[in-house]
Design an enzyme around this catalytic site. Structure first.
Site, PDB file in Angstrom:
ATOM      1  CB  CYS A  97      -0.953   0.004   1.181  1.00 14.07           C
ATOM      2  SG  CYS A  97      -2.130  -1.337   1.095  1.00 14.07           S
ATOM      3  CG  ASN A 118      -6.371  -0.514   1.137  1.00 12.00           C
ATOM      4  OD1 ASN A 118      -5.696  -0.125   0.192  1.00 12.00           O
ATOM      5  ND2 ASN A 118      -5.840  -0.922   2.274  1.00 12.00           N
ATOM      6  CG  HIS A 123      -2.985   3.863   1.597  1.00 10.21           C
ATOM      7  ND1 HIS A 123      -3.513   3.355   0.424  1.00 10.21           N
ATOM      8  CD2 HIS A 123      -3.014   2.837   2.490  1.00 10.21           C
ATOM      9  CE1 HIS A 123      -3.833   2.082   0.607  1.00 10.21           C
ATOM     10  NE2 HIS A 123      -3.547   1.753   1.855  1.00 10.21           N
TER      11      HIS A 123
HETATM   12  N1  ACO Z   1     -18.192  -7.800   9.362  1.00  5.90           N
HETATM   13  C1  ACO Z   1     -18.727  -7.996  10.584  1.00  5.90           C
HETATM   14  N2  ACO Z   1     -17.989  -8.261  11.660  1.00  5.90           N
HETATM   15  C2  ACO Z   1     -16.667  -8.363  11.509  1.00  5.90           C
HETATM   16  C3  ACO Z   1     -16.046  -8.174  10.272  1.00  5.90           C
HETATM   17  C4  ACO Z   1     -16.868  -7.892   9.168  1.00  5.90           C
HETATM   18  N3  ACO Z   1     -16.382  -7.695   7.935  1.00  5.90           N
HETATM   19  N4  ACO Z   1     -14.716  -8.315  10.411  1.00  5.90           N
HETATM   20  C5  ACO Z   1     -14.496  -8.570  11.712  1.00  5.90           C
HETATM   21  N5  ACO Z   1     -15.677  -8.617  12.386  1.00  5.90           N
HETATM   22  C6  ACO Z   1     -15.905  -8.855  13.790  1.00  5.90           C
HETATM   23  C7  ACO Z   1     -14.765  -9.592  14.448  1.00  5.90           C
HETATM   24  O1  ACO Z   1     -14.898 -10.985  14.237  1.00  5.90           O
HETATM   25  C8  ACO Z   1     -14.932  -9.214  15.884  1.00  5.90           C
HETATM   26  O2  ACO Z   1     -15.958  -9.986  16.445  1.00  5.90           O
HETATM   27  P1  ACO Z   1     -15.851 -10.547  17.961  1.00  5.90           P
HETATM   28  O3  ACO Z   1     -15.754  -9.307  18.820  1.00  5.90           O
HETATM   29  O4  ACO Z   1     -17.105 -11.319  18.122  1.00  5.90           O
HETATM   30  O5  ACO Z   1     -14.595 -11.354  17.980  1.00  5.90           O
HETATM   31  C9  ACO Z   1     -15.442  -7.775  15.815  1.00  5.90           C
HETATM   32  O6  ACO Z   1     -15.955  -7.613  14.479  1.00  5.90           O
HETATM   33  C10 ACO Z   1     -14.380  -6.729  16.064  1.00  5.90           C
HETATM   34  O7  ACO Z   1     -13.227  -7.069  15.293  1.00  5.90           O
HETATM   35  P2  ACO Z   1     -11.923  -6.212  15.364  1.00  5.90           P
HETATM   36  O8  ACO Z   1     -10.881  -6.842  14.496  1.00  5.90           O
HETATM   37  O9  ACO Z   1     -11.610  -5.914  16.785  1.00  5.90           O
HETATM   38  O10 ACO Z   1     -12.450  -4.869  14.666  1.00  5.90           O
HETATM   39  P3  ACO Z   1     -11.725  -3.491  14.558  1.00  5.90           P
HETATM   40  O11 ACO Z   1     -12.526  -2.436  15.178  1.00  5.90           O
HETATM   41  O12 ACO Z   1     -10.270  -3.590  14.901  1.00  5.90           O
HETATM   42  O13 ACO Z   1     -11.831  -3.231  12.991  1.00  5.90           O
HETATM   43  C11 ACO Z   1     -10.479  -3.327  11.017  1.00  5.90           C
HETATM   44  C12 ACO Z   1     -11.224  -4.128  12.084  1.00  5.90           C
HETATM   45  C13 ACO Z   1     -11.473  -2.509  10.252  1.00  5.90           C
HETATM   46  C14 ACO Z   1      -9.790  -4.315  10.085  1.00  5.90           C
HETATM   47  C15 ACO Z   1      -9.454  -2.412  11.714  1.00  5.90           C
HETATM   48  O14 ACO Z   1      -8.663  -3.141  12.602  1.00  5.90           O
HETATM   49  C16 ACO Z   1      -8.573  -1.726  10.727  1.00  5.90           C
HETATM   50  O15 ACO Z   1      -9.015  -0.910   9.953  1.00  5.90           O
HETATM   51  N6  ACO Z   1      -7.277  -2.017  10.769  1.00  5.90           N
HETATM   52  C17 ACO Z   1      -6.355  -1.437   9.833  1.00  5.90           C
HETATM   53  C18 ACO Z   1      -6.421  -2.251   8.616  1.00  5.90           C
HETATM   54  C19 ACO Z   1      -5.882  -1.507   7.487  1.00  5.90           C
HETATM   55  O16 ACO Z   1      -6.062  -0.331   7.344  1.00  5.90           O
HETATM   56  N7  ACO Z   1      -5.216  -2.255   6.652  1.00  5.90           N
HETATM   57  C20 ACO Z   1      -4.679  -1.723   5.534  1.00  5.90           C
HETATM   58  C21 ACO Z   1      -3.495  -0.825   5.854  1.00  5.90           C
HETATM   59  S1  ACO Z   1      -2.096  -1.426   5.204  1.00  5.90           S
HETATM   60  C22 ACO Z   1      -2.523  -1.628   3.678  1.00  5.90           C
HETATM   61  O17 ACO Z   1      -3.258  -0.808   3.167  1.00  5.90           O
HETATM   62  C23 ACO Z   1      -2.087  -2.829   2.982  1.00  5.90           C
END
Ligand code: ACO
Length: 325
Positions: free
Chosen positions: A115, A282, A252
Site C-alpha cells: 500500500c 483500499n 492512502h
Molecule cells: N463484518 C462484521 N464483523 C466483523 C467483520 C466484518 N467484515 N470483520 C471482523 N468482524 C468482527 C470480528 O470478528 C470481531 O468480532 P468478535 O468481537 O465477536 O470477535 C469484531 O468484528 C471486532 O473485530 P476487530 O478486528 O476488533 O475490529 P476493529 O474495530 O479492529 O476493525 C479493522 C477491524 C477494520 C480491520 C481495523 O482493525 C482496521 O481498519 N485495521 C487497519 C487495517 C488496514 O487499514 N489495513 C490496511 C493498511 S495497510 C494496507 O493498506 C495494505
C-alpha cells in the site's frame, strides 16, 4: 537552481463493476453495511472483470495521465509501476505497459511496497529525474487486489478494491526551497520485523501458489496512526513548513478512521482531505493516484497548491511525499 520533478499530468481507471457492502453480504460474506461503514468508512469498491488484468487497469490510467499531460508514450523515458498484484511473477507489469504504449526506448520496472507502493514509486522516479537519468517518468499504481483476497475471511475481504492511477513527472528547475513547483521531498521507511502483520500466505518461492491476504487488523491500525503521523511530521520539518501550509492531504485510502486521526493531528479541516475510501475501498498502491486524479480533474487541486501524500503497507513499509502542484 536544482532539478525538480513536476507533476504535469494525472489520470485514473476504475473497473466498471461496483460491489456494495450489501452485495458482499448477499453473496454470503458474514458482514453488514453498518459494520463496514462504521469501522472503515467503505461503502463500495470496484472489482475487475474476469480477464481484466492489472496491466489493463495500469494502461488505461497511464493513457489518461499522458492525455492530460498532452504527451504520448514515445515522450516517456521511464515507467515505475507500483503493484502487489502483477499479471505474472515475471516479467514486470511495467514492461507490458511499456510495449502497449508504443515505448521502444527507455526502461520500465515494478516496485513492490504494497500500500506504500505509490509513494515508493514516486520517490524512485523523482530520484531518476534528480540524477539526470530520466526527464519524463510515468509513475503508476495499479492493483487487482480482489484476486488475492480470501472471500471467506470477512476481516480482510471487505476492505479492498481494484483500480489504477498514474502521474507524469517532468524535469523542471527550482530554487531548492518549498516555493518550488514539483516534488519537494519524499521520506521512505520500512521495518521488516513486522513482516507477519500483513502478508500473503503464498508466493513463488515459498509455496508456488499466489496465496491470500492475511492481516492483524488492530496492530496494523496502531502502527498506521503512529508511523504516518511521524513521517508526515518528518516531511514538514524537512521543508520548514507548518501543517497550516498544507492545501490538500491526499492519504492512502485504507480506513476513514486512520485518515481522520492523521487529519486531526495536523489540525486539517475535513474539506482539505481528499477522500475516496467510501467508493473505492483500499486499492493499495492505486489509492493515492486515484484520489489525486479525482481532485485535480474536479478542480480542487490547483497550480501552486501544496499536496501532502502518505501511506503505509505490508512490510511494514511507509512513507510521505510533499509536492507543490
Ligand atoms: N463484518 C462484521 N464483523 C466483523 C467483520 C466484518 N467484515 N470483520 C471482523 N468482524 C468482527 C470480528 O470478528 C470481531 O468480532 P468478535 O468481537 O465477536 O470477535 C469484531 O468484528 C471486532 O473485530 P476487530 O478486528 O476488533 O475490529 P476493529 O474495530 O479492529 O476493525 C479493522 C477491524 C477494520 C480491520 C481495523 O482493525 C482496521 O481498519 N485495521 C487497519 C487495517 C488496514 O487499514 N489495513 C490496511 C493498511 S495497510 C494496507 O493498506 C495494505
Amino acid at each position: 537552481m536544482i532539478r525538480r520533478s513536476r507533476i504535469v499530468g494525472c489520470g485514473s481507471y476504475l473497473p466498471a463493476n461496483v460491489v456494495t457492502n450489501q452485495d458482499l453480504a448477499d453473496r454470503g460474506v458474514e458482514t453488514s453495511d453498518e459494520w463496514i461503514v462504521q469501522r472503515t468508512g467503505i461503502r463500495s469498491r470496484h472489482v475487475a472483470a474476469e480477464g481484466e488484468l492489472t496491466s489493463d487497469l495500469a494502461l488505461a490510467a497511464a493513457r489518461a495521465a499522458l492525455d492530460h499531460a498532452g504527451l504520448d508514450g514515445a515522450a516517456i523515458d521511464c515507467i515505475v509501476l507500483a503493484t502487489t498484484t502483477p499479471d505474472n511473477t515475471f516479467p514486470s507489469t511495467a514492461t507490458k505497459v511499456q510495449a502497449a504504449l508504443g515505448m521502444t526506448r527507455g526502461f520500465a520496472m515494478d516496485v513492490q511496497a504494497v500500500c506504500a507502493g505509490f509513494v515508493y514509486a514516486l520517490s524512485v522516479a523523482d530520484s531518476f529525474i534528480k540524477s539526470g537519468q530520466a526527464n519524463r517518468v510515468l509513475v503508476i499504481g495499479a492493483e487487482t487486489f480482489s484476486r488475492i483476497l480470501d472471500w471467506k475471511d470477512r476481516t480482510t475481504c471487505v476492505l479492498f478494491g481494484d483500480g489504477a492511477g498514474a502521474v507524469v513527472l517532468e524535469a523542471g528547475e527550482g530554487k531548492g526551497d518549498a516555493a518550488d513547483r514539483g516534488v519537494l521531498s519524499t521520506h521512505l521507511h520500512s521495518d521488516g520485523r513486522f513482516y507477519d502483520l500483513l502478508y500473503v500466505d503464498g508466493g513463488p518461492s515459498a509455496t508456488q501458489t499466489t496465496g491470500h491476504v492475511r492481516m492483524h487488523g488492530q496492530e496494523i491500525f496502531r502502527h498506521a496512526v503512529s508511523k504516518l503521523s511521524s513521517v508526515v511530521e518528518e516531511a514538514l520539518v524537512a521543508n520548514g513548513l507548518e501543517p497550516s501550509a498544507i492545501d490538500w492531504l491526499v492519504p492512502h485510502q485504507a480506513n476513514q478512521r486512520i485518515i481522520d486521526g492523521i487529519a486531526r493531528k495536523l489540525k486539517l479541516p475535513t474539506e482539505k482531505v481528499v477522500l475516496t475510501v467510501d467508493r473505492h475501498g483500499n486499492t493499495s498502491a492505486a489509492s493515492i493516484p486515484l484520489a489525486l486524479a479525482e481532485a485535480v480533474h474536479d478542480g480542487r487541486i490547483k497550480r501552486g497548491d501544496l499536496v501532502l501524500m502518505e501511506a503505509i503497507g505490508g512490510g511494514l513499509t511507509w512513507g510521505s511525499a510533499l509536492a507543490r502542484w
